[in-house]
Design an enzyme around this catalytic site. Structure first.
Site, PDB file in Angstrom:
ATOM      1  N   HIS A 124      -4.689   1.900  -2.248  1.00 53.73           N
ATOM      2  CA  HIS A 124      -4.153   0.568  -1.959  1.00 53.73           C
ATOM      3  C   HIS A 124      -3.546   0.481  -0.559  1.00 53.73           C
ATOM      4  O   HIS A 124      -3.304  -0.617  -0.064  1.00 53.73           O
ATOM      5  CB  HIS A 124      -3.128   0.149  -3.028  1.00 53.73           C
ATOM      6  N   ASP A 154      -6.411   5.530  -7.531  1.00 54.00           N
ATOM      7  CA  ASP A 154      -5.664   5.055  -6.361  1.00 54.00           C
ATOM      8  C   ASP A 154      -5.541   6.125  -5.281  1.00 54.00           C
ATOM      9  O   ASP A 154      -4.473   6.336  -4.719  1.00 54.00           O
ATOM     10  CB  ASP A 154      -4.282   4.548  -6.772  1.00 54.00           C
ATOM     11  N   SER A 228       4.035   4.916   0.178  1.00 58.15           N
ATOM     12  CA  SER A 228       2.796   5.141  -0.565  1.00 58.15           C
ATOM     13  C   SER A 228       1.850   6.036   0.223  1.00 58.15           C
ATOM     14  O   SER A 228       1.592   5.803   1.404  1.00 58.15           O
ATOM     15  CB  SER A 228       2.110   3.811  -0.856  1.00 58.15           C
TER      16      SER A 228
END
Length: 387
Positions: A124, A154, A228
């Protein structure tokens, strides 16, 4: 001479007695004012000494050079208004150019996994990006290309044109346990490289609705937007996870963060680098969890297994004779606890493999052989907030 010596001895004795009495009764008369305040100082550090107790600087120092900042941009063009194509409108108002393009910027983190420029990050972070720039710990910046990605876990792999890069050390032994101290390293909110500390709160977190395949490490180390794809490391600086998501009502850290275990990330990363994608097993069933109410209505002895709610036409499950209403109990010799466990077990199978499935139909236990298919590429719906 003897008398002089006697007088000297008596004088010294009296003087010492006066000093003793003064020291006992009026010590301030004899006190000396120090030149500076006396501070308690730590011994000087020397090269090669043991790590300072209570400090994680060695772990941070080992991991920091291999954690990078990722900046992405996405071009968004405004939709052309239908009136602009109308002949009458164009006759009176002439040609009108399309709306200006907008640039949507994003940021995240990544981990260098090889000296020749491979970088592991979250899918993402780079999803739909038109341009990806990677900033290294030394301040240099490089354009990155996407080697491959796996939306269902992911994860994504990038590469930059550089060599002799500092790389992270993987914890292949999966020694991380609940209560272990961990450090989260990344670029939160774009402020720059940051290290936060916490503990492992839980292992094997799933059923969160974040990814299709979930087996998260939960930690209270501060993870915020921009972290992230960054590194979760142990006190030796070894990679134990890839920071992925947070649970938050406000968008900021609330002490519940999730990281993909390093062993899982490594397995997926190696497939992406070798094949450009991840291959998983698939049989084409839709399942649901067995609640106590469902177990009672179906006359089941317990809630173990996965209830088959639907079968895809032409799928391996349909060819094997599996029906809606069956309860899948085991894949090979591995029991199925719930639909998530079934999904993980089937995904780990090789396409074209023939595997026995144990299932309950009505009140009978059956064994059916299924020829496993290849899981179609798909992108799960995801909630982007709090990433």
């Amino acid at each position: 001479m003897h008398r002089l010596w006697l007088i000297f001895a008596q004088t010294v004795t009296i003087a010492l007695a006066i000093l003793f009495v003064a020291g006992a009764l009026k010590p301030e008369w004899l006190a000396q004012r120090p030149a500076v305040v006396a501070l308690r100082e730590a011994p000087r550090a020397t090269d090669g000494e043991a790590p300072t107790p209570g400090s994680y600087r060695d772990a941070a120092g080992a991991a920091l050079p291999s954690v990078v900042h990722i900046y992405t941009t996405q071009t968004i063009r405004q939709k052309r208004h239908p009136l602009l194509d109308d002949p009458i409108f164009r006759h009176f108002f002439g040609e009108r150019p399309d709306g200006p393009a907008q640039r949507n910027a994003g940021l995240g983190s990544g981990v260098i996994v090889s000296p020749n420029g491979y970088i592991l990050t979250n899918y993402h972070v780079i999803e739909a990006a038109d341009d990806i720039q990677v900033s290294l710990n030394d301040g240099s910046s490089h354009k990155a290309r996407v080697i491959g990605s796996d939306p269902e876990s992911d994860l994504a792999v990038l590469q930059i044109k550089a060599d002799k890069l500092p790389t992270i050390t993987f914890d292949r032994d999966e020694r991380v346990r609940v209560g272990d101290v961990v450090l989260a390293i990344g670029n939160p909110f774009g402020v720059g490289q940051t290290v936060t500390m916490g503990i492992v709160s839980a292992l094997g977190r799933s059923h969160l609705g974040i990814n299709t395949f979930e087996n998260f490490i939960q930690t209270d180390a501060a993870i915020n937007p921009g972290n992230s794809g960054g590194a979760l490391v142990d006190v030796r600086g070894n990679l134990v996870g890839i920071n992925t998501a947070i649970y938050s009502r406000t968008g900021g850290n609330q002490g519940i963060g999730f990281a993909i275990p390093a062993a899982s990330a490594r397995h997926i990363m190696e497939q992406i680098i070798e094949h450009g994608a991840v291959t998983r097993g698939w049989i084409g069933v839709e399942t649901q969890e067995i609640s106590p109410e469902l177990a009672e209505s179906f006359g089941l002895p317990d809630t173990d297994g996965a209830l088959v709610a639907g079968i895809m036409r032409g799928s391996p499950a349909a060819a094997a004779g599996i029906r809606p209403g069956d309860v899948l109990l085991a894949v090979g010799d591995k029991p199925i606890r719930d639909p998530q466990a079934m999904l993980d077990l089937i995904a780990a199978l090789h396409p074209d493999a023939r595997v026995n499935f144990r299932l309950r139909r009505d009140r009978s236990i059956l064994e059916v052989e299924v020829r496993v298919g290849k899981r179609p590429a798909m992108r799960p719906a995801r909630e982007e907030s709090g990433r």
